[in-house]
Enzyme design. Structure first.
Site, PDB file in Angstrom:
ATOM      1  N   SER A 409       0.817  -1.220   0.000  1.00 37.33           N
ATOM      2  CA  SER A 409       0.000   0.000   0.000  1.00 37.33           C
ATOM      3  C   SER A 409       0.849   1.266   0.000  1.00 37.33           C
ATOM      4  O   SER A 409       0.336   2.351  -0.245  1.00 37.33           O
ATOM      5  CB  SER A 409      -0.930   0.013   1.219  1.00 37.33           C
ATOM      6  N   HIS A 430      -2.538  -2.922  -5.767  1.00 42.03           N
ATOM      7  CA  HIS A 430      -2.916  -2.527  -4.413  1.00 42.03           C
ATOM      8  C   HIS A 430      -4.420  -2.691  -4.235  1.00 42.03           C
ATOM      9  O   HIS A 430      -5.213  -1.864  -4.683  1.00 42.03           O
ATOM     10  CB  HIS A 430      -2.485  -1.079  -4.153  1.00 42.03           C
ATOM     11  N   GLU A 442      -5.688  -0.193  -7.188  1.00 38.09           N
ATOM     12  CA  GLU A 442      -4.642   0.724  -7.642  1.00 38.09           C
ATOM     13  C   GLU A 442      -3.515  -0.112  -8.249  1.00 38.09           C
ATOM     14  O   GLU A 442      -2.769  -0.771  -7.533  1.00 38.09           O
ATOM     15  CB  GLU A 442      -4.073   1.523  -6.451  1.00 38.09           C
ATOM     16  N   ASN A 480      -3.340   6.926  -0.430  1.00 35.28           N
ATOM     17  CA  ASN A 480      -2.691   7.041   0.881  1.00 35.28           C
ATOM     18  C   ASN A 480      -1.799   8.272   0.965  1.00 35.28           C
ATOM     19  O   ASN A 480      -1.680   8.891   2.028  1.00 35.28           O
ATOM     20  CB  ASN A 480      -1.881   5.773   1.176  1.00 35.28           C
TER      21      ASN A 480
END
Length: 694
Positions: A409, A430, A442, A480
């Site tokens: 991640s 991801h 992702e 993130n």
């Protein structure tokens, strides 16, 4: 040049067949409406005993052509077409395969009867586009199946199977494939029947219990958190009970016109079309094909690894989970089984379907299974050295040309790839937790990742029912990385005058499923503290909370305290901690208005999104919006962070960022160069201004 025909007219004896031919999904564009109108008249004139109406290709009809919204409508309108069908002297039978959605189902409801193959689905998903069904769906469906049953279908927007539709009375019969032959036979057998049009049915709504209807509506609306279209759906369906059919149509139309012109519908359509755009990889040659994937291997059987493996088994792709011990493997497989069994218990899955999916899931404690894999996805813990050690082993075992993917991640795909002799075949995939539920994927391109690997990850993502969005390699990738820029402002807001419940209330009122403090409690506050320690940063209030052993839900207390059902409760101890830290730091606290809280939490994310576009980590602003709406709980009816900024106006965004950068002494809030540029030129994120993904 011959005029393009969108409706094919054919005959099987005295049964006429009209086929909608507007690929790929047979939307009701102007040419289709005109073709249906003309086809009905022609069939009657030519002596048809009955008319079968169906779609070509993969479905009956996906509904209205949304690209025609907000444009002058060309005749005939849908109501005119429906009037022609309902007033037709011979029965018109809708024959459904694939999907009949939105205006497609409304078209079928205007027919005298409906038949479908067992694999078909029907539904009215307009609520998910920010408006109500606008061609009679809220009036005809309640008259067929009752107002409460119709309300659930319309407010949730979820499709139902042909079998369920037949039980409810939406469909007259489920027929065998091939559909056209069965539909013609059914029409011939029933051509002499006396049909009651949906609009003429009063038995399902006469004497309806308004109190029960209102209670059902209130229960459904509880789940919609500020979205306007579900309320409009309730108003329109309620009118089917309290008004005549014609008056109900007028109320439905009023709700449709009001909502379709509103901000929420604009945002939802932005995401709807954006999801289709996001899966198209800019710069990827059209002739590039992914490697065929007939079996997969997932390394790691924890929550993420098991969830990833379930996605493959769900669609019939054999998948093997690899674990380091039999005990860990058994736990991982049992977790997958339990997840499926919950669906069986709740009635969302049959036992036969469970057994079918389970048959595609395998386990091993040996990495040798990688030798036969067509794709390998690593899902072990977030530790760079451990991942590099594993990828070095995978490099030696996997066949040439097999994609090696990491579910990391945050960690660098390039560094992971450096452990192999084939960095061009390494990519990030991801998944989001829970991986068997969350739609976003992702896909992370490394510096050397080749086009075939990218195409493979994209195609696999679509096959396993995910929404793959390609991004570039950087710390935290897109979602993130942007969310991380919000965290310092949470700390500053707490220090300056907010309490956790103030911050979460503002974000949840905006439409987020959970505010940042509640989310932190769910993830574990100790994890954030460990990241800060590793990076040499501090957050005085958050660190003080963790120092008291308040790690979140897992310890029963974090920013909140939690009861046995994990309901969050305000804890005076947290306020005392905050006040104590503020006093020690000599910060004079003040009342902070909700508007400031919202801006200070969203603007840092937008600013980082602009930098991500500058760097080419994301190709388009819509990719960022799609990522947040599908992976980070951003309400689709708000359109995503970049959409929010565009609607605010980038000159305003620039000025507010500059103000808060000075007021909070946060250099991260200094307006990004792209924002400065677009603000000066009057541009927007939606209009462009990004590089290709790195």
């Amino acid at each position: 040049m011959a005029e393009e025909r969108f409706v094919e007219h054919d005959r099987d004896g005295d049964i006429h067949i009209l086929r909608i031919a507007n690929p790929p999904v047979n939307t009701l564009r102007t040419g289709v409406r005109a073709g249906l109108h003309e086809g009905i008249a022609a069939a009657v004139k030519e002596g048809a005993r009955a008319i079968v109406l169906m779609g070509t290709g993969r479905m009956f009809c996906a509904g209205a052509e949304m690209t025609e919204f907000n444009k002058p409508r060309q005749p005939p309108s849908l109501p005119e077409v429906f009037d022609a069908i309902e007033n037709c002297k011979v029965p018109v039978i809708a024959a459904i395969h694939g999907s009949a959605l939105g205006g497609g189902l409304e078209l079928a409801l205007a027919c005298h009867a409906r038949v479908a193959v067992a694999t078909a689905q029907v539904g009215l998903p307009e609520v998910k586009r920010g408006f109500v069904p606008g061609a009679g769906g809220t009036q005809r469906l309640p008259r067929l199946i009752g107002p409460e049953a119709a309300l659930k279908i319309i407010v949730t927007g979820e499709p139902i199977s042909a079998t369920e539709a037949a039980k409810l009375g939406v469909i007259n019969a489920v027929v065998d494939a091939p559909l056209e032959a069965s539909a013609v036979a059914w029409a011939r057998a029933h051509a002499g029947d006396s049909f009651t049009l949906a609009r003429k049915r009063e038995d399902k709504i006469k004497g309806a219990d308004l109190a029960a209807f209102d209670a059902a509506a209130a229960a459904l609306l509880k789940r919609t958190r500020g979205q306007e279209s579900p309320k409009g759906c309730v108003t329109a369906v309620r009118a089917s009970i309290t008004h005549s059919f014609e008056d109900g149509l007028n109320i439905e139309r009023e709700q449709f016109q009001k909502l379709v012109a509103g901000e929420q519908s604009f945002a939802l359509r932005h995401i709807f079309f954006g999801e289709r755009e996001a899966v198209r990889v800019p710069g990827l040659p059209e002739d590039v094909q992914g490697t065929p994937v007939k079996n997969a291997v997932v390394i790691g059987g924890g929550t993420m690894g098991g969830g990833i493996a379930m996605n493959f088994a769900n669609v019939g792709i054999p998948v093997t989970i690899v674990e380091t011990s039999q005990e860990a493997l058994d736990k991982g497989l049992a977790r997958c089984e339990a997840n499926w069994q919950r669906s069986v218990t709740s009635g969302r899955m049959s036992q036969a379907e469970y057994e079918k999916r389970r048959s595609f899931l395998h386990g091993s404690t040996s990495l040798d299974v990688v030798k036969e894999a067509d794709i390998v996805i690593e899902a072990i813990f977030e530790n760079m050295e451990a991942k590099k050690e594993l990828f070095a082993k995978l490099d030696k075992l996997a066949r040439p040309g097999v994609v090696l993917a990491s579910n990391t991640s945050t960690l660098s795909i390039d560094e992971i790839a450096s452990a192999t002799s084939r960095p061009e075949w390494v990519i990030g995939m991801h998944f989001f937790s829970p991986a068997n539920v969350m739609r976003l994927l992702e896909n992370v391109r490394g510096a050397k990742t080749n086009n075939i690997a990218i195409a493979t990850a994209t195609e696999v993502g679509k096959r396993i029912a995910k929404l793959p969005v390609l991004v570039g390699n950087c710390d935290g990738f897109v979602g993130n990385r942007m969310t991380g820029k919000r965290t310092p402002q949470v700390e500053k807001l707490l220090l300056e005058g907010c309490l956790p419940q103030d911050i979460d209330r503002v974000m949840e009122t905006y439409g987020m499923a959970m505010g940042p403090c509640a989310t932190g409690d769910l993830a574990g506050l100790d994890i954030g503290a460990a990241v800060r320690k590793a990076r040499g940063t501090v957050a005085p209030i958050a660190d003080a909370v963790v120092a008291r052993g308040r790690f979140g839900q897992k310890t029963g207390k974090g920013w909140y305290m939690y009861d046995e059902k994990r309901n969050r409760l305000v804890d005076p101890e947290v306020e005392a901690i905050i006040l104590d830290v503020a006093e020690k730091m000599q910060v004079r606290r003040r009342k902070i208005e909700d508007a400031e809280i919202l801006e200070r939490l969203l603007l840092p994310m937008v600013n980082e999104g602009a930098r991500i576009l500058e760097e080419g980590v994301a190709s388009r602003a819509i990719d960022i919006d799609v990522i947040f709406c599908n992976g980070f709980g951003w309400p689709a009816w708000r359109g995503g962070p970049m959409f929010w900024a565009d609607r605010m106006g980038l000159k305003n965004v620039r000025d507010k960022l500059a103000h808060y950068a000075a007021a909070t002494n946060d250099p991260n809030l200094k307006p990004a160069a792209l924002i400065e540029q677009l603000a000066a030129s009057g541009g927007s994120f939606a209009a462009g201004g990004a590089k290709s993904a790195a």
